[in-house]
Design a protein around this motif. Sequence first.
Motif, PDB file in Angstrom:
ATOM      1  N   SER A   1      29.971  53.492  89.725  1.00 43.93           N
ATOM      2  CA  SER A   1      29.395  53.002  90.981  1.00 43.93           C
ATOM      3  C   SER A   1      28.774  54.099  91.826  1.00 43.93           C
ATOM      4  O   SER A   1      28.110  53.800  92.830  1.00 43.93           O
ATOM      5  N   THR A   2      28.956  55.350  91.456  1.00 41.06           N
ATOM      6  CA  THR A   2      28.409  56.455  92.251  1.00 41.06           C
ATOM      7  C   THR A   2      27.204  57.122  91.585  1.00 41.06           C
ATOM      8  O   THR A   2      26.684  58.110  92.093  1.00 41.06           O
ATOM      9  N   TYR A   3      26.758  56.578  90.460  1.00 38.09           N
ATOM     10  CA  TYR A   3      25.667  57.177  89.707  1.00 38.09           C
ATOM     11  C   TYR A   3      24.407  56.329  89.750  1.00 38.09           C
ATOM     12  O   TYR A   3      24.476  55.100  89.615  1.00 38.09           O
ATOM     13  N   THR A   4      23.267  56.997  89.918  1.00 46.99           N
ATOM     14  CA  THR A   4      21.975  56.371  89.655  1.00 46.99           C
ATOM     15  C   THR A   4      21.818  56.244  88.147  1.00 46.99           C
ATOM     16  O   THR A   4      22.091  57.190  87.395  1.00 46.99           O
ATOM     17  N   MET A   5      21.385  55.075  87.722  1.00 47.19           N
ATOM     18  CA  MET A   5      21.186  54.819  86.291  1.00 47.19           C
ATOM     19  C   MET A   5      19.705  54.604  86.006  1.00 47.19           C
ATOM     20  O   MET A   5      18.978  54.029  86.831  1.00 47.19           O
ATOM     21  N   SER A   6      19.280  55.080  84.854  1.00 50.17           N
ATOM     22  CA  SER A   6      17.863  55.007  84.513  1.00 50.17           C
ATOM     23  C   SER A   6      17.694  54.624  83.050  1.00 50.17           C
ATOM     24  O   SER A   6      18.588  54.855  82.233  1.00 50.17           O
ATOM     25  N   TRP A   7      16.536  54.083  82.751  1.00 52.43           N
ATOM     26  CA  TRP A   7      16.071  53.884  81.376  1.00 52.43           C
ATOM     27  C   TRP A   7      14.831  54.745  81.189  1.00 52.43           C
ATOM     28  O   TRP A   7      13.908  54.711  82.022  1.00 52.43           O
ATOM     29  N   TYR A   8      14.821  55.495  80.104  1.00 48.87           N
ATOM     30  CA  TYR A   8      13.668  56.268  79.677  1.00 48.87           C
ATOM     31  C   TYR A   8      13.257  55.783  78.301  1.00 48.87           C
ATOM     32  O   TYR A   8      14.042  55.110  77.605  1.00 48.87           O
ATOM     33  N   ARG A   9      12.062  56.129  77.893  1.00 51.21           N
ATOM     34  CA  ARG A   9      11.624  55.827  76.526  1.00 51.21           C
ATOM     35  C   ARG A   9      10.771  56.966  76.007  1.00 51.21           C
ATOM     36  O   ARG A   9      10.149  57.695  76.771  1.00 51.21           O
ATOM     37  N   GLN A  10      10.763  57.066  74.683  1.00 51.04           N
ATOM     38  CA  GLN A  10       9.954  58.083  74.019  1.00 51.04           C
ATOM     39  C   GLN A  10       9.330  57.489  72.776  1.00 51.04           C
ATOM     40  O   GLN A  10      10.038  57.081  71.852  1.00 51.04           O
ATOM     41  N   ALA A  11       8.008  57.448  72.786  1.00 47.29           N
ATOM     42  CA  ALA A  11       7.254  56.976  71.632  1.00 47.29           C
ATOM     43  C   ALA A  11       6.932  58.165  70.732  1.00 47.29           C
ATOM     44  O   ALA A  11       6.891  59.314  71.194  1.00 47.29           O
ATOM     45  N   PRO A  12       6.664  57.912  69.452  1.00 45.58           N
ATOM     46  CA  PRO A  12       6.348  59.007  68.533  1.00 45.58           C
ATOM     47  C   PRO A  12       5.178  59.844  69.034  1.00 45.58           C
ATOM     48  O   PRO A  12       4.130  59.302  69.411  1.00 45.58           O
ATOM     49  N   GLY A  13       5.368  61.145  69.067  1.00 45.95           N
ATOM     50  CA  GLY A  13       4.304  62.043  69.472  1.00 45.95           C
ATOM     51  C   GLY A  13       4.058  62.121  70.961  1.00 45.95           C
ATOM     52  O   GLY A  13       3.121  62.796  71.410  1.00 45.95           O
ATOM     53  N   LYS A  14       4.905  61.448  71.746  1.00 45.32           N
ATOM     54  CA  LYS A  14       4.712  61.444  73.198  1.00 45.32           C
ATOM     55  C   LYS A  14       5.961  61.984  73.893  1.00 45.32           C
ATOM     56  O   LYS A  14       7.039  62.046  73.317  1.00 45.32           O
ATOM     57  N   GLU A  15       5.778  62.373  75.151  1.00 42.33           N
ATOM     58  CA  GLU A  15       6.897  62.855  75.934  1.00 42.33           C
ATOM     59  C   GLU A  15       7.766  61.689  76.406  1.00 42.33           C
ATOM     60  O   GLU A  15       7.297  60.552  76.533  1.00 42.33           O
ATOM     61  N   ARG A  16       9.036  62.008  76.662  1.00 45.23           N
ATOM     62  CA  ARG A  16       9.921  61.000  77.214  1.00 45.23           C
ATOM     63  C   ARG A  16       9.462  60.640  78.621  1.00 45.23           C
ATOM     64  O   ARG A  16       9.125  61.518  79.411  1.00 45.23           O
ATOM     65  N   GLU A  17       9.463  59.343  78.935  1.00 38.44           N
ATOM     66  CA  GLU A  17       8.996  58.909  80.235  1.00 38.44           C
ATOM     67  C   GLU A  17       9.997  57.959  80.888  1.00 38.44           C
ATOM     68  O   GLU A  17      10.699  57.212  80.203  1.00 38.44           O
ATOM     69  N   LEU A  18      10.018  58.003  82.216  1.00 33.24           N
ATOM     70  CA  LEU A  18      10.889  57.108  82.968  1.00 33.24           C
ATOM     71  C   LEU A  18      10.328  55.698  82.933  1.00 33.24           C
ATOM     72  O   LEU A  18       9.141  55.480  83.203  1.00 33.24           O
ATOM     73  N   VAL A  19      11.175  54.740  82.601  1.00 35.12           N
ATOM     74  CA  VAL A  19      10.788  53.334  82.581  1.00 35.12           C
ATOM     75  C   VAL A  19      11.236  52.648  83.874  1.00 35.12           C
ATOM     76  O   VAL A  19      10.467  51.938  84.519  1.00 35.12           O
ATOM     77  N   ALA A  20      12.512  52.840  84.228  1.00 33.28           N
ATOM     78  CA  ALA A  20      13.065  52.183  85.416  1.00 33.28           C
ATOM     79  C   ALA A  20      14.325  52.903  85.845  1.00 33.28           C
ATOM     80  O   ALA A  20      14.998  53.533  85.016  1.00 33.28           O
ATOM     81  N   ASP A  21      14.640  52.814  87.127  1.00 34.78           N
ATOM     82  CA  ASP A  21      15.934  53.302  87.579  1.00 34.78           C
ATOM     83  C   ASP A  21      16.468  52.417  88.691  1.00 34.78           C
ATOM     84  O   ASP A  21      15.730  51.630  89.296  1.00 34.78           O
TER      85      ASP A  21
ATOM     86  N   TYR B   1      14.454  53.839  73.355  1.00 32.29           N
ATOM     87  CA  TYR B   1      14.838  53.684  74.754  1.00 32.29           C
ATOM     88  C   TYR B   1      16.204  54.347  74.983  1.00 32.29           C
ATOM     89  O   TYR B   1      17.154  54.098  74.243  1.00 32.29           O
ATOM     90  N   TYR B   2      16.252  55.165  76.017  1.00 33.04           N
ATOM     91  CA  TYR B   2      17.450  55.947  76.325  1.00 33.04           C
ATOM     92  C   TYR B   2      18.001  55.584  77.703  1.00 33.04           C
ATOM     93  O   TYR B   2      17.250  55.431  78.669  1.00 33.04           O
ATOM     94  N   CYS B   3      19.303  55.512  77.771  1.00 32.92           N
ATOM     95  CA  CYS B   3      20.003  55.319  79.024  1.00 32.92           C
ATOM     96  C   CYS B   3      20.339  56.692  79.615  1.00 32.92           C
ATOM     97  O   CYS B   3      20.661  57.630  78.882  1.00 32.92           O
ATOM     98  N   ASN B   4      20.286  56.785  80.933  1.00 34.94           N
ATOM     99  CA  ASN B   4      20.496  58.055  81.629  1.00 34.94           C
ATOM    100  C   ASN B   4      21.349  57.806  82.865  1.00 34.94           C
ATOM    101  O   ASN B   4      21.157  56.813  83.565  1.00 34.94           O
ATOM    102  N   ALA B   5      22.278  58.715  83.117  1.00 33.84           N
ATOM    103  CA  ALA B   5      23.124  58.617  84.311  1.00 33.84           C
ATOM    104  C   ALA B   5      23.075  59.927  85.074  1.00 33.84           C
ATOM    105  O   ALA B   5      23.171  61.000  84.476  1.00 33.84           O
ATOM    106  N   ARG B   6      22.966  59.830  86.374  1.00 29.67           N
ATOM    107  CA  ARG B   6      22.901  61.027  87.205  1.00 29.67           C
ATOM    108  C   ARG B   6      23.512  60.725  88.567  1.00 29.67           C
ATOM    109  O   ARG B   6      23.201  59.714  89.180  1.00 29.67           O
ATOM    110  N   ARG B   7      24.379  61.618  89.018  1.00 31.75           N
ATOM    111  CA  ARG B   7      24.940  61.483  90.353  1.00 31.75           C
ATOM    112  C   ARG B   7      24.085  62.306  91.298  1.00 31.75           C
ATOM    113  O   ARG B   7      23.938  63.516  91.121  1.00 31.75           O
TER     114      ARG B   7
END
Length: 120
Positions: free
Chosen positions: A30-50, A94-100
């Motif tokens: 409950s104290t962490y911002t959560m995000s979804w990122y994605r990375q397509a072949p040959g491309k950098e990882r990008e933020l999808v949503a948080d 698609y990657y899940c990310n957690a950050r406080r």
Amino acid sequence: QVQLVESGGGLVQPGGSLRLSCAASGFTFSTYTMSWYRQAPGKERELVADITSAADSTNYADSVKGRFTMSRDYAKNTVYLQMNSLKPEDTAVYYCNARRRTWPLRGPYWGQGTQVTVSS
């Protein structure tokens, strides 16, 4: 030990839908911002949503606005990404990310990723 476990990826036709899940453990969800990122072949990882720790704000990449919805369930320590009207260009891992983001700062932590393939 922080763990983020994604699930729900797969193969879907253009125009279809998928719901990704990310089960979190090992930290105070409950104290962490959560995000979804994605990375397509040959491309950098990008933020999808948080979504903020209090779920009072969500943010989306322009490319997914109006099609994707991110939510979180505090009882299950899980975040979701509902993906509708999928396009071939949504194909990625698609990657899940957690950050406080309040003191004490923690993370970012990453899941192992789940593959989403949009193809006919």
